[in-house]
Design a protein around this motif. Structure first.
Motif, short mmCIF file in Angstrom:
data_model
loop_
_atom_site.label_atom_id
_atom_site.label_comp_id
_atom_site.label_asym_id
_atom_site.label_seq_id
_atom_site.Cartn_x
_atom_site.Cartn_y
_atom_site.Cartn_z
N LYS A 200 0.83 -1.21 0.00
CA LYS A 200 0.00 0.00 0.00
C LYS A 200 0.86 1.25 0.00
O LYS A 200 0.57 2.23 -0.70
N ARG A 201 1.93 1.23 0.77
CA ARG A 201 2.82 2.38 0.81
C ARG A 201 3.48 2.61 -0.55
O ARG A 201 3.65 3.75 -1.00
N GLU A 204 1.14 4.34 -2.87
CA GLU A 204 0.87 5.73 -2.53
C GLU A 204 2.08 6.65 -2.64
O GLU A 204 1.92 7.83 -2.96
N LEU A 273 10.84 4.90 1.26
CA LEU A 273 9.40 4.88 1.51
C LEU A 273 9.05 5.21 2.95
O LEU A 273 7.88 5.29 3.30
N ILE A 275 9.46 3.35 5.55
CA ILE A 275 8.81 2.17 6.12
C ILE A 275 9.36 1.87 7.51
O ILE A 275 10.56 1.91 7.73
#
Length: 291
Positions: A200-201, A204, A273, A275
């Protein structure tokens, strides 16, 4: 990239697809899952996802207008035989320029055997197994699609996926052997929930054309993995055999995995990202001390 007002399609909405779908559900965003099998359809519907059933192998497609500007997760595996991913090729040919962005799950197997070295995304691709060559074809196919139609792609190279509900417990119960620790190859993995979050990241926030190793960054030997899972489940650790003995007691599939060894960095994933993995190690993912 905001997904609140976008069409979100999860092609191949199995376990990881449903986990991604749940993330969208938590935000009040509708995601549509595409599956081939009745069981996957049932599980998706029980979760409350908008599900559709069709077979890309048979040329089943939704109308192109339904995918216009859509954000597409491609989680369908390639066909079990051959050198190409004809499923992905057929899908992209059918939808042309309709999707806006495609996030593709590939495999870390595209790197082939690296002799246990630490590697990152700059490592040349040298797939050995046919399944890995099909994934390379998928990567090249989606990149060619993006170049032709101006679409956006993100490729996630994924290792073994685990979660407490997707562990090799039956294999352990059968006492199937593993290699001796000192001969075992390095393996990599990621928790299923972390992978869903990464997917999902990536949709986006990843730059168009980006490629990431979606791994937890804590590799171990394959034997250590099976031992740790056995300890977690309260099962006996598997018997160990030498590499010379392995061909007589292991199947072809397992033997093929033993031919490759690599330790994979995830620095780019974490930094680019932003994360933060919930489970940065197997111990953490299994809720065991030492994670």
């Amino acid at each position: 990239m905001s997904t609140s007002n976008q069409n979100v399609w999860i092609m191949g909405c199995g376990d990881i697809g449903r986990r991604v779908g749940r993330l969208y559900q938590n935000e009040g965003v509708k995601a549509i899952g595409w599956v081939r099998g009745e069981e996957s359809l049932r599980l998706g519907l029980e979760q409350g996802l908008a599900m559709r059933k069709g077979d890309v192998d048979q040329g089943s497609f939704f109308p192109i207008f339904a995918l216009d500007e859509a954000l597409v997760y491609w989680f369908m595996p390639p066909p079990p035989k051959g050198e190409t991913d004809d499923r992905l090729r057929r899908f992209l040919k059918g939808v042309d320029a309709a999707p806006k962005r495609v996030v593709l799950i590939s495999t870390t197997g595209v790197y082939g055997d690296c002799g246990g070295r630490w590697i990152d995304e700059s490592e040349p691709l040298k797939p050995v197994a046919a399944r890995a060559r099909r994934r390379v074809d998928a990567e090249e196919t989606v990149q060619a699609w993006a170049a032709r139609f101006g679409g956006e792609t993100v490729i996630l190279r994924v290792p073994g996926i685990y979660a407490p509900d997707r562990l090799p417990l039956e294999r352990l119960k059968r006492s199937e052997p593993v290699l001796r620790e000192e001969e075992a190859p390095w393996t990599n993995r990621i928790h299923a929930d972390d992978l869903a979050m990464v997917c999902k990241r990536a949709m986006e926030a990843a730059p168009a054309g980006a490629i990431y190793n979606a791994v937890d960054g804590s590799p171990s030997s394959m034997t250590a993995y099976f031992n740790q899972v056995a300890d977690y489940a309260g099962l006996p650790r598997p018997p160990q055999v030498s590499r010379a003995e392995a061909p007589a007691v292991m199947g072809a599939g397992m033997l093929s995995y033993l031919q490759e060894s690599r330790r994979i960095r995830n620095d780019k994933l974490l930094t680019e990202l932003g994360i933060r993995l919930q489970y940065p190690s197997l111990a953490a993912g299994l809720g065991m001390t030492g994670g």
